[in-house]
Design an enzyme around this catalytic site. Structure first.
Site, PDB file in Angstrom:
ATOM      1  N   LYS A   1     -42.799  11.746 -12.659  1.00  0.00           N
ATOM      2  CA  LYS A   1     -43.796  11.089 -11.799  1.00  0.00           C
ATOM      3  C   LYS A   1     -43.546  11.358 -10.326  1.00  0.00           C
ATOM      4  CE  LYS A   1     -43.025   7.155 -13.052  1.00  0.00           C
ATOM      5  NZ  LYS A   1     -42.515   5.930 -13.370  1.00  0.00           N
TER       6      LYS A   1
ATOM      7  N   ARG B   1     -46.958  -1.963 -13.159  1.00  0.00           N
ATOM      8  CA  ARG B   1     -46.029  -1.838 -14.273  1.00  0.00           C
ATOM      9  C   ARG B   1     -46.230  -2.937 -15.307  1.00  0.00           C
ATOM     10  NH1 ARG B   1     -41.944   1.143 -11.248  1.00  0.00           N
ATOM     11  NH2 ARG B   1     -40.190   1.588 -12.594  1.00  0.00           N
TER      12      ARG B   1
ATOM     13  N   ARG C   1     -30.487  13.626 -12.699  1.00  0.00           N
ATOM     14  CA  ARG C   1     -31.398  13.461 -11.553  1.00  0.00           C
ATOM     15  C   ARG C   1     -30.661  13.051 -10.278  1.00  0.00           C
ATOM     16  NH1 ARG C   1     -36.471   9.467 -12.296  1.00  0.00           N
ATOM     17  NH2 ARG C   1     -35.050   7.692 -12.390  1.00  0.00           N
TER      18      ARG C   1
ATOM     19  N   ARG D   1     -29.044   7.788  -7.953  1.00  0.00           N
ATOM     20  CA  ARG D   1     -29.461   6.408  -7.698  1.00  0.00           C
ATOM     21  C   ARG D   1     -28.506   5.425  -8.361  1.00  0.00           C
ATOM     22  NH1 ARG D   1     -35.708   6.437  -9.323  1.00  0.00           N
ATOM     23  NH2 ARG D   1     -34.971   4.488 -10.233  1.00  0.00           N
TER      24      ARG D   1
ATOM     25  N   ARG E   1     -34.478   0.030 -18.560  1.00  0.00           N
ATOM     26  CA  ARG E   1     -35.788   0.324 -17.958  1.00  0.00           C
ATOM     27  C   ARG E   1     -36.739   0.962 -18.966  1.00  0.00           C
ATOM     28  NH1 ARG E   1     -32.871   2.683 -13.870  1.00  0.00           N
ATOM     29  NH2 ARG E   1     -34.216   4.459 -13.407  1.00  0.00           N
TER      30      ARG E   1
HETATM   31  P1  ADP Z   1     -37.937   4.113 -12.381  1.00  0.00           P
HETATM   32  O1  ADP Z   1     -39.333   4.686 -12.594  1.00  0.00           O
HETATM   33  O2  ADP Z   1     -36.867   5.108 -12.631  1.00  0.00           O
HETATM   34  O3  ADP Z   1     -37.708   2.822 -13.087  1.00  0.00           O
HETATM   35  P2  ADP Z   1     -38.627   3.326  -9.627  1.00  0.00           P
HETATM   36  O4  ADP Z   1     -38.058   4.120  -8.520  1.00  0.00           O
HETATM   37  O5  ADP Z   1     -40.093   3.421  -9.869  1.00  0.00           O
HETATM   38  O6  ADP Z   1     -37.773   3.776 -10.868  1.00  0.00           O
HETATM   39  O7  ADP Z   1     -38.251   1.785  -9.474  1.00  0.00           O
HETATM   40  C1  ADP Z   1     -36.917   1.363  -9.301  1.00  0.00           C
HETATM   41  C2  ADP Z   1     -36.812  -0.152  -9.492  1.00  0.00           C
HETATM   42  O8  ADP Z   1     -37.625  -0.818  -8.497  1.00  0.00           O
HETATM   43  C3  ADP Z   1     -37.322  -0.705 -10.816  1.00  0.00           C
HETATM   44  O9  ADP Z   1     -36.350  -0.629 -11.843  1.00  0.00           O
HETATM   45  C4  ADP Z   1     -37.660  -2.160 -10.430  1.00  0.00           C
HETATM   46  O10 ADP Z   1     -36.483  -2.948 -10.326  1.00  0.00           O
HETATM   47  C5  ADP Z   1     -38.221  -2.001  -9.035  1.00  0.00           C
HETATM   48  N1  ADP Z   1     -39.692  -1.806  -9.075  1.00  0.00           N
HETATM   49  C6  ADP Z   1     -40.383  -0.686  -8.696  1.00  0.00           C
HETATM   50  N2  ADP Z   1     -41.717  -0.845  -8.896  1.00  0.00           N
HETATM   51  C7  ADP Z   1     -41.883  -2.090  -9.407  1.00  0.00           C
HETATM   52  C8  ADP Z   1     -43.005  -2.843  -9.861  1.00  0.00           C
HETATM   53  N3  ADP Z   1     -44.258  -2.336  -9.824  1.00  0.00           N
HETATM   54  N4  ADP Z   1     -42.808  -4.093 -10.343  1.00  0.00           N
HETATM   55  C9  ADP Z   1     -41.581  -4.624 -10.387  1.00  0.00           C
HETATM   56  N5  ADP Z   1     -40.460  -3.972 -10.004  1.00  0.00           N
HETATM   57  C10 ADP Z   1     -40.597  -2.717  -9.522  1.00  0.00           C
END
Ligand code: ADP
Length: 223
Positions: free
Chosen positions: A17, A93, A130, A162, A173
């Site tokens: 993504k 999400r 990654r 990360r 996740r």
């Molecule tokens: P990944 O897709 O690898 O889970 P992201 O970089 O999109 O990672 O998000 C990292 C973290 O940020 C998530 O695990 C969550 O804790 C928080 N986060 C990001 N977007 C949201 C969202 N839309 N709702 C709730 N928490 C979020």
């Protein structure tokens, strides 16, 4: 060429993504809005909000809906976005987040929601290798590092693993994705906004598929 698009990108962790959203944002000349990048920036800056967010992120948990909805609402109302469009990455999400986004985008609704499809076994391997730029969010891997180790090719920022890319947090996740985010795909499907795109293959192959899918959809909805 189509200019300006209002779209959401869905897909499992490691589906590609982030990489694809950066490319799409450049192609359509719109901001790439990544909730993960916004939160990581807040963590890096050590804001009070960042400190609270970090606890959820490191545990591989989602922030409460009302908190993240507030962050996205504010960002989507900036003029760069209202005027040109956006590629939204990491949001929504959950179904309540999707409902909130429909409200936020009521004046200018989404053109489409792309679901980037990659199997769970493939993404686990991708995430283990990654690496990510702390400043601009550009994504690399151990097998495809930046030119000068480990500084970002785009902005010179530090490229690191990360904190939440440990095997445990990633599994959590992915479980959460199946539980909370998979229903969002169905929700958009019912509303006729969903476009499914195969995420396997090289980044260039996947980009070409995405651009073709977005162009087709936008041309149809704006005809
Ligand atoms: P990944 O897709 O690898 O889970 P992201 O970089 O999109 O990672 O998000 C990292 C973290 O940020 C998530 O695990 C969550 O804790 C928080 N986060 C990001 N977007 C949201 C969202 N839309 N709702 C709730 N928490 C979020």
């Amino acid at each position: 060429m189509i200019s300006g698009v209002r779209m959401v990108m869905l897909g499992r962790q490691g589906a590609g993504k982030g990489t694809q959203c950066v490319r799409l944002a450049r192609h359509y000349v719109v901001p790439h809005i990544s909730t993960g990048d916004m939160l990581r920036l807040a963590v890096k800056e050590g804001t009070e909000f960042g400190v609270r967010a970090k606890a959820f992120m490191d545990a591989g948990e989602l922030l409460p809906d009302e908190v993240i909805v507030g962050v996205v609402d504010e960002r989507l109302n900036q003029t760069s976005t209202t005027r040109r469009g956006f590629v939204l990455d990491g949001f929504p999400r959950t179904v309540p987040q999707a409902e909130a986004l429909a409200e936020i985008t009521r004046p200018a609704p989404l053109d489409l929601v792309a679901d980037l499809q990659v199997d769970a076994e493939v993404v686990l391997a991708r995430i283990a290798s990654r690496r990510c730029c702390l400043d601009c969010g550009a994504i690399y891997s151990v097998s495809d590092p930046p030119k000068y180790p480990w500084h970002c090719d785009n902005c010179g920022g530090d490229v690191v693993q990360r904190d939440d890319d440990t095997e445990d947090a990633v599994r959590r996740r992915l479980d959460l994705y199946d539980r909370e985010t998979a229903p969002v795909i169905g929700w958009y499907g019912e509303r006729g906004l969903l476009v499914e795109v195969d995420g396997l293959g090289s980044a260039d192959e996947v980009s070409a598929r995405l651009v073709a899918a977005v162009d087709e959809r936008v041309a149809a909805t704006r005809a």
